[in-house]
Design a protein around this motif. Structure first.
Motif, PDB file in Angstrom:
ATOM      1  N   UNK A 130       0.814  -1.202   0.000  1.00 43.91           N
ATOM      2  CA  UNK A 130       0.000   0.000   0.000  1.00 43.91           C
ATOM      3  C   UNK A 130       0.859   1.267   0.000  1.00 43.91           C
ATOM      4  N   UNK A 131       2.161   1.129   0.287  1.00 39.34           N
ATOM      5  CA  UNK A 131       3.056   2.283   0.275  1.00 39.34           C
ATOM      6  C   UNK A 131       3.958   2.280  -0.955  1.00 39.34           C
ATOM      7  N   UNK A 132       3.694   1.362  -1.899  1.00 38.16           N
ATOM      8  CA  UNK A 132       4.469   1.312  -3.134  1.00 38.16           C
ATOM      9  C   UNK A 132       3.717   2.019  -4.260  1.00 38.16           C
ATOM     10  N   UNK A 133       4.403   2.856  -4.991  1.00 39.63           N
ATOM     11  CA  UNK A 133       3.833   3.531  -6.140  1.00 39.63           C
ATOM     12  C   UNK A 133       4.707   3.255  -7.355  1.00 39.63           C
ATOM     13  N   UNK A 134       4.136   3.432  -8.519  1.00 39.16           N
ATOM     14  CA  UNK A 134       4.882   3.248  -9.752  1.00 39.16           C
ATOM     15  C   UNK A 134       5.275   4.599 -10.333  1.00 39.16           C
ATOM     16  N   UNK A 135       6.471   4.615 -10.874  1.00 35.22           N
ATOM     17  CA  UNK A 135       6.984   5.859 -11.465  1.00 35.22           C
ATOM     18  C   UNK A 135       7.718   5.507 -12.755  1.00 35.22           C
ATOM     19  N   UNK A 136       7.615   6.380 -13.740  1.00 34.14           N
ATOM     20  CA  UNK A 136       8.318   6.182 -14.992  1.00 34.14           C
ATOM     21  C   UNK A 136       9.554   7.076 -15.031  1.00 34.14           C
ATOM     22  N   UNK A 137      10.689   6.463 -15.368  1.00 28.51           N
ATOM     23  CA  UNK A 137      11.947   7.202 -15.475  1.00 28.51           C
ATOM     24  C   UNK A 137      12.548   6.899 -16.844  1.00 28.51           C
ATOM     25  N   UNK A 138      13.364   7.803 -17.394  1.00 30.08           N
ATOM     26  CA  UNK A 138      13.959   7.557 -18.715  1.00 30.08           C
ATOM     27  C   UNK A 138      14.723   6.234 -18.744  1.00 30.08           C
ATOM     28  N   UNK A 139      14.470   5.434 -19.771  1.00 33.37           N
ATOM     29  CA  UNK A 139      15.100   4.114 -19.881  1.00 33.37           C
ATOM     30  C   UNK A 139      16.609   4.222 -20.046  1.00 33.37           C
ATOM     31  N   UNK A 140      17.100   5.352 -20.533  1.00 34.98           N
ATOM     32  CA  UNK A 140      18.533   5.497 -20.755  1.00 34.98           C
ATOM     33  C   UNK A 140      19.306   5.398 -19.444  1.00 34.98           C
ATOM     34  N   UNK A 141      18.656   5.709 -18.322  1.00 36.65           N
ATOM     35  CA  UNK A 141      19.337   5.608 -17.037  1.00 36.65           C
ATOM     36  C   UNK A 141      19.689   4.166 -16.681  1.00 36.65           C
ATOM     37  N   UNK A 142      19.080   3.195 -17.359  1.00 39.98           N
ATOM     38  CA  UNK A 142      19.337   1.790 -17.065  1.00 39.98           C
ATOM     39  C   UNK A 142      20.358   1.180 -18.015  1.00 39.98           C
ATOM     40  N   UNK A 143      20.919   1.978 -18.902  1.00 40.91           N
ATOM     41  CA  UNK A 143      21.906   1.461 -19.845  1.00 40.91           C
ATOM     42  C   UNK A 143      23.216   1.179 -19.124  1.00 40.91           C
ATOM     43  N   UNK A 144      23.768  -0.034 -19.323  1.00 40.86           N
ATOM     44  CA  UNK A 144      25.014  -0.440 -18.661  1.00 40.86           C
ATOM     45  C   UNK A 144      26.130  -0.733 -19.661  1.00 40.86           C
TER      46      UNK A 144
ATOM     47  N   UNK B 294      21.334  -0.438 -26.325  1.00 44.00           N
ATOM     48  CA  UNK B 294      20.365   0.613 -26.015  1.00 44.00           C
ATOM     49  C   UNK B 294      19.166  -0.028 -25.304  1.00 44.00           C
ATOM     50  N   UNK B 295      18.855   0.391 -24.081  1.00 42.72           N
ATOM     51  CA  UNK B 295      17.750  -0.236 -23.340  1.00 42.72           C
ATOM     52  C   UNK B 295      16.390   0.107 -23.934  1.00 42.72           C
ATOM     53  N   UNK B 296      15.471  -0.807 -23.805  1.00 42.08           N
ATOM     54  CA  UNK B 296      14.093  -0.605 -24.262  1.00 42.08           C
ATOM     55  C   UNK B 296      13.202  -0.618 -23.022  1.00 42.08           C
ATOM     56  N   UNK B 297      12.485   0.463 -22.801  1.00 40.33           N
ATOM     57  CA  UNK B 297      11.687   0.587 -21.591  1.00 40.33           C
ATOM     58  C   UNK B 297      10.397  -0.201 -21.644  1.00 40.33           C
TER      59      UNK B 297
ATOM     60  N   UNK C 277      26.464  17.127 -14.499  1.00 43.50           N
ATOM     61  CA  UNK C 277      27.890  16.981 -14.216  1.00 43.50           C
ATOM     62  C   UNK C 277      28.286  15.675 -13.572  1.00 43.50           C
ATOM     63  N   UNK C 278      27.359  14.716 -13.453  1.00 43.26           N
ATOM     64  CA  UNK C 278      27.645  13.428 -12.804  1.00 43.26           C
ATOM     65  C   UNK C 278      27.408  12.299 -13.794  1.00 43.26           C
ATOM     66  N   UNK C 279      28.466  11.529 -14.071  1.00 45.56           N
ATOM     67  CA  UNK C 279      28.374  10.424 -15.027  1.00 45.56           C
ATOM     68  C   UNK C 279      28.388   9.082 -14.307  1.00 45.56           C
ATOM     69  N   UNK C 280      27.645   8.121 -14.857  1.00 45.78           N
ATOM     70  CA  UNK C 280      27.788   6.722 -14.455  1.00 45.78           C
ATOM     71  C   UNK C 280      28.347   5.988 -15.662  1.00 45.78           C
ATOM     72  N   UNK C 281      29.581   5.504 -15.542  1.00 46.56           N
ATOM     73  CA  UNK C 281      30.289   4.937 -16.681  1.00 46.56           C
ATOM     74  C   UNK C 281      29.763   3.551 -17.029  1.00 46.56           C
ATOM     75  N   UNK C 282      29.817   3.235 -18.333  1.00 45.14           N
ATOM     76  CA  UNK C 282      29.422   1.918 -18.800  1.00 45.14           C
ATOM     77  C   UNK C 282      30.449   0.890 -18.356  1.00 45.14           C
ATOM     78  N   UNK C 283      30.053  -0.383 -18.468  1.00 48.78           N
ATOM     79  CA  UNK C 283      30.962  -1.467 -18.124  1.00 48.78           C
ATOM     80  C   UNK C 283      32.176  -1.415 -19.051  1.00 48.78           C
ATOM     81  N   UNK C 284      33.371  -1.510 -18.451  1.00 44.22           N
ATOM     82  CA  UNK C 284      34.604  -1.405 -19.225  1.00 44.22           C
ATOM     83  C   UNK C 284      35.172  -0.006 -19.252  1.00 44.22           C
ATOM     84  N   UNK C 285      34.489   0.946 -18.616  1.00 41.35           N
ATOM     85  CA  UNK C 285      34.954   2.323 -18.568  1.00 41.35           C
ATOM     86  C   UNK C 285      35.021   2.772 -17.110  1.00 41.35           C
ATOM     87  N   UNK C 286      35.832   3.785 -16.854  1.00 38.25           N
ATOM     88  CA  UNK C 286      35.994   4.286 -15.500  1.00 38.25           C
ATOM     89  C   UNK C 286      35.980   5.811 -15.495  1.00 38.25           C
ATOM     90  N   UNK C 287      35.607   6.348 -14.347  1.00 40.92           N
ATOM     91  CA  UNK C 287      35.493   7.804 -14.219  1.00 40.92           C
ATOM     92  C   UNK C 287      36.880   8.437 -14.231  1.00 40.92           C
TER      93      UNK C 287
END
Length: 400
Positions: free
Chosen positions: A53-67, A72-75, A294-304
């Protein structure tokens, strides 16, 4: 919207009719045949309902889930550019230990009801021998401690100079100011007034409420409360005043039906019709995802690297090479590929002991026979042969 999927089997179970009881003549025990809901199942059903009862659904850009860079992620949301996730509803937060949604008291208690129990959003009850002070924190009372005072053996609190007992509880001390503080101000130390929490001082108007983010086409009438100008509205679950529109415009506000004004640090994205965060050189020319300004999350195989994402090579490329892609070194001026090897002073790829250089990589003898076993590997080999040819001697030929 609440997710009710996991409840369906239990609800169906509850609606089944219970078969009549049959009694065996040679047994004193009563056996019931049919689908029976035991007390444990009732308790499990109740807990499931309470959690959901305290859970809600929210839509966020699928690109944030790209690793991965090339995937390219499909939402699964309203469009392929959005992903639907479960989040805690407004007034609740995710508990770091259980992972469940629990009431959030951070708005009414600066330490989120530490030394107390938050039994509903914004409702904090202090434990025994604690009391809420003027800021909403649960603090010790005598004989343990007394805020801005000291405890006597009889359990009373004696205040330090410049402080007086709280008129309501008489269990802690508050600073005193000889003159009344101004509008939206409070006495924060003996003889010193400052803005109340949620307000900040301005040069001309004194203490004014703060709304974060800003109200758009409206004014901040109280901390995080916006009052819209005529002709503008606030959409559900959003505290920004904007024009009625048909686009998402997250991290911004609608100027008209189809025009979105992005906040500083964001850019408009036509796929999501929202404002996505901006990062320097697109996180290394697409080597990661910009998750905040200004904040990046690097893909697998890459580093900040500073504010960007650079490829990572587990083995050093050596003095004469540089990392071009994950675990791929580029040797010399020609940038000859050297996967899992290092570059020497001649610009050639040097493999570890027991491995041989094959087109663009270092391989063990038993791995060489597997390089042409699949169509994908043959396609990759053809592509790499063209690259190596151009890198080494192709520049010497004119094919036009």
């Amino acid at each position: 919207m609440l997710s009710r999927g996991p409840l369906a089997p239990l609800i169906a179970l509850l609606t089944l009719a219970v078969a009549p009881a049959q009694i065996e003549a040679d047994s004193s025990e009563l056996e019931l045949y049919g689908d029976i809901v035991t007390p444990g199942e009732f308790e499990s059903l109740s807990l499931t309902r309470e959690r959901q009862q305290h859970l809600c659904q929210r839509e966020v850009p699928a690109v944030f889930f790209q690793t991965h860079k090339d995937t390219v992620p499909r939402g699964n949301g309203s469009t392929i550019f959005y992903h639907r996730i479960e989040v805690c509803c407004l007034g609740y937060r995710r508990d770091r230990y259980s992972g469940e949604c629990v009431p959030d008291c951070s708005e009414s208690s600066p330490d989120n009801c530490r030394n107390g129990f938050c039994h509903a959003p914004g409702r904090c009850d202090c434990f025994a021998e604690f009391v809420r002070n003027e800021h909403g924190s649960c603090i010790h009372t005598c004989p343990i401690a007394c805020q801005h005072g000291r405890c006597y053996l009889n359990g009373t609190c004696a205040c330090h100079p410049g402080y007086a007992l709280d008129q309501e509880t008489r269990q802690f001390c508050r600073p005193q100011c000889s003159q009344a503080c101004g509008t939206h101000e409070e006495c924060v130390a003996p003889g010193q007034c400052d803005c109340s929490p949620g307000y900040r001082r301005t040069p001309d108007l004194g203490c004014q409420p703060v709304c974060a983010p800003d109200c758009g086409y409206g004014k901040c009438s109280a901390p995080n409360q916006c009052e819209c100008f005529a002709g503008f509205i606030k959409r559900p679950q959003r505290n920004v005043c904007e024009a009625e529109c048909y686009i998402n415009c997250e991290n911004g506000f609608c100027e008209s039906r189809y025009k979105c004004q992005c906040r500083e640090g964001y850019r408009y994205d036509h796929n999501t019709t929202s404002c996505l965060p901006e990062c320097t050189d697109n996180c290394g020319h697409g080597n990661g995802v910009c998750i905040a300004p200004g904040v990046c999350r690097c893909f697998e195989g890459y580093e900040a690297h500073l504010s960007s994402c650079q490829p990572k090579c587990e083995r050093s490329c050596g003095k004469y090479g540089r990392c071009l892609a994950p675990n791929i070194c580029g040797c010399g001026q020609s940038q000859q590929h050297c996967l899992n090897g290092r570059c020497n002073e001649m610009g050639h790829c040097v493999c570890p002991s027991g491995e041989s250089h094959f087109v663009d990589r270092c391989l063990k003898p038993q791995e060489l026979t597997r390089q042409l076993s699949t169509r994908e590997q043959r396609r990759h080999l053809s592509h790499q042969l063209r690259y190596e040819f151009n890198a080494l001697i192709g520049r010497l030929f004119n094919f036009t």
